[in-house]
Design an enzyme around this catalytic site. Sequence first.
Site: not given
Ligand SMILES: NC(=O)c1ccc[n+]([C@@H]2O[C@H](COP(=O)([O-])OP(=O)(O)OC[C@H]3O[C@@H](n4cnc5c(N)ncnc54)[C@H](OP(=O)(O)O)[C@@H]3O)[C@@H](O)[C@H]2O)c1
Length: 339
Positions: A10-11, A13, A146, A306
């Site tokens: 749901s996030g 990425t 990223c 990113n």
């Molecule tokens: N955004 C970027 O551009 C980017 C780039 C490179 C790397 N990253 C890395 O990729 C990862 C995800 O980033 P994002 O930006 O996509 O984050 P995000 O939008 O905040 O999404 C996080 C996801 O993880 C789930 N989640 C959160 N806590 C959890 C837990 N304890 N157990 C199971 N599921 C959990 C959330 O859904 P629920 O809470 O509903 O379960 C949600 O689906 C991070 O580690 C980030 O550092 C992000």
Amino acid sequence: MTEATVIGGSGYTGGELLRLIVGHPQLELGQVTSRSKERRTVTSVHPNLRGATDARFVHPDDLEDTDLLFTATPHGYTMEEMPRLRDHADTVVDLSGDFRLDDPAGYDEWYDEHPNPGMLDEAVYGVPELYRDEIRDASLIAAAGCNATASILALHPLVESGIVDDEDDVVLDVKASSSAGGASANTASHHAERSRVVRPYAPTSHRHQAEIEQETGLDVNMTVHAIEMVRGIAATAHALVEGVEEKELWKAYRGAYGDEPFVRVAKSRRGVYRYPEPKVVEGTNYCDVGFEVSDDRVVAFSAVDNMMKGSAGMAVQSANIALGYDEGAGLGFNGMHPV
Ligand SMILES: NC(=O)c1ccc[n+]([C@@H]2O[C@H](COP(=O)([O-])OP(=O)(O)OC[C@H]3O[C@@H](n4cnc5c(N)ncnc54)[C@H](OP(=O)(O)O)[C@@H]3O)[C@@H](O)[C@H]2O)c1
């Protein structure tokens, strides 16, 4: 077909992974997890996927066996859960920072104490331009950060060619978009506060510095700004080195990336976009890199989306390599102009 499951679907990425999986010729979508959106349709969160999937979110505790598991969760989750998750899938690609650093001490310094430090050795750093051969045999891939992806790919040719080494002063200035912070809102990401900012949010250091220093061997001085962009990272590296000629830089960058499918050298004398520009690579898996030189300084530029080359796109690129598929499978989008 290979079944691909996404934890954290749901996030931001996670959503990008879903977009890539449903368009991939060899992947089919397995489970998609979210605790907060359990039982809701995936398209209620990612409306761009209407018509492409009728999947619903499941709770991560209900994870079933799958072929390929992508974890797109905040830092801390896979660090704890990875032993259990690996029992469910032959190949795991982790998008978080939990397995990127080789040295457990790096976690003490930049994150938290690592509960599974023995597994760090098994993880391959998921930048194909640096570790393609290792990724081929990998069952655990740690996709790079990223900001780190953009910075490492800008600096890598300078290091490989010896133009810059660990004795040189390197200053790294990174401009990051709002989606880099993920889907959870906070006061700083509220529209009224975020709109039109050029805000230094990591003025003298950032966690990704640890990966950049690990992979380049350089001592970097890093600043990150939050800027007015939804997608994209722009990295500018300044190395104070004297007497470098432009032709040496061309040789270094062409040598490093001449055969790379997803890194393009962007440097020209004419045109509006003479150097790397995030909006040109939006939605694509490209990293554009460029450079300029003066008597006493080399400046290297790079731009990535990113959520593509900076996370989900590179994660799929790495999975393609690990599974023996065409490296570019599902990643063919060339972007749009103008956007
Ligand atoms: N955004 C970027 O551009 C980017 C780039 C490179 C790397 N990253 C890395 O990729 C990862 C995800 O980033 P994002 O930006 O996509 O984050 P995000 O939008 O905040 O999404 C996080 C996801 O993880 C789930 N989640 C959160 N806590 C959890 C837990 N304890 N157990 C199971 N599921 C959990 C959330 O859904 P629920 O809470 O509903 O379960 C949600 O689906 C991070 O580690 C980030 O550092 C992000």
